[in-house]
Design a protein around this motif. Structure first.
Motif, PDB file in Angstrom:
ATOM      1  N   GLY A 116       0.782  -1.227   0.000  1.00 16.40           N
ATOM      2  CA  GLY A 116       0.000   0.000   0.000  1.00 16.40           C
ATOM      3  C   GLY A 116       0.817   1.283   0.000  1.00 16.40           C
ATOM      4  N   ASN A 117       2.128   1.176   0.149  1.00 19.93           N
ATOM      5  CA  ASN A 117       2.969   2.369   0.153  1.00 19.93           C
ATOM      6  C   ASN A 117       3.279   2.750  -1.294  1.00 19.93           C
ATOM      7  OD1 ASN A 117       5.431   4.060   0.264  1.00 19.93           O
ATOM      8  ND2 ASN A 117       5.213   3.717   2.455  1.00 19.93           N
ATOM      9  N   PRO A 118       3.030   4.005  -1.669  1.00 18.17           N
ATOM     10  CA  PRO A 118       3.191   4.410  -3.066  1.00 18.17           C
ATOM     11  C   PRO A 118       4.632   4.698  -3.503  1.00 18.17           C
ATOM     12  CG  PRO A 118       2.460   6.276  -1.794  1.00 18.17           C
ATOM     13  CD  PRO A 118       2.463   5.086  -0.864  1.00 18.17           C
ATOM     14  N   ALA A 137      13.557   3.343  -5.236  1.00 18.76           N
ATOM     15  CA  ALA A 137      14.504   4.469  -5.271  1.00 18.76           C
ATOM     16  C   ALA A 137      14.078   5.567  -4.294  1.00 18.76           C
ATOM     17  CB  ALA A 137      14.609   5.029  -6.689  1.00 18.76           C
ATOM     18  N   GLN A 138      12.790   5.868  -4.264  1.00 16.89           N
ATOM     19  CA  GLN A 138      12.291   6.891  -3.335  1.00 16.89           C
ATOM     20  C   GLN A 138      12.463   6.433  -1.888  1.00 16.89           C
ATOM     21  OE1 GLN A 138       8.370   7.030  -5.084  1.00 16.89           O
ATOM     22  NE2 GLN A 138       8.727   9.092  -5.913  1.00 16.89           N
ATOM     23  N   ALA A 139      12.224   5.149  -1.628  1.00 14.59           N
ATOM     24  CA  ALA A 139      12.398   4.619  -0.272  1.00 14.59           C
ATOM     25  C   ALA A 139      13.855   4.727   0.159  1.00 14.59           C
ATOM     26  CB  ALA A 139      11.922   3.172  -0.207  1.00 14.59           C
ATOM     27  N   PRO A 184       3.803   8.147   3.808  1.00 18.29           N
ATOM     28  CA  PRO A 184       4.518   7.059   3.128  1.00 18.29           C
ATOM     29  C   PRO A 184       6.013   7.024   3.469  1.00 18.29           C
ATOM     30  CG  PRO A 184       3.076   8.177   1.583  1.00 18.29           C
ATOM     31  CD  PRO A 184       3.090   9.004   2.846  1.00 18.29           C
ATOM     32  N   GLU A 185       6.604   8.194   3.601  1.00 14.26           N
ATOM     33  CA  GLU A 185       8.022   8.263   3.955  1.00 14.26           C
ATOM     34  C   GLU A 185       8.245   7.770   5.380  1.00 14.26           C
ATOM     35  OE1 GLU A 185       8.281  12.421   3.134  1.00 14.26           O
ATOM     36  OE2 GLU A 185       9.407  12.066   1.289  1.00 14.26           O
TER      37      GLU A 185
END
Length: 86
Positions: free
Chosen positions: A3-5, A9-11, A26-27
């Motif tokens: 469910g995390n968008p 790479a962003q994570a 999300p972050e």
């Protein structure tokens, strides 16, 4: 994380950024998930058993700042919940 968008790479960018920065939900989920995994690795290195208390602590770490609850340390070095004031 289901469910995390965020992309992988962003994570990774979240994990490499300033820990004192305020994060969007999300972050914060990514940061908390990483913290929970780190705790599990430490417990495994010390050959500590997985028990209900550990699982509850992991859940609290994961939820930290994500829901309308603040997580605090109590005098017994355990996580506790404190509802946000309205």
């Amino acid at each position: 994380i289901e469910g995390n968008p965020l992309t992988e790479a962003q994570a990774n960018e979240v994990l490499e950024s300033d820990v004192h920065r305020h994060f969007l939900r999300p972050e914060q989920e990514v940061r908390n998930y990483y913290s929970a995994l780190t705790l599990l690795e430490e417990k495994q290195k010390n050959n500590e058993p997985v028990n209900n208390t550990l699982l509850e602590d992991i859940d609290k770490i994961y939820e930290l700042g994500v829901r309308s609850v603040n997580i605090v340390w109590n005098n017994d070095n355990k996580f506790g919940r404190r509802s946000k004031r309205k």
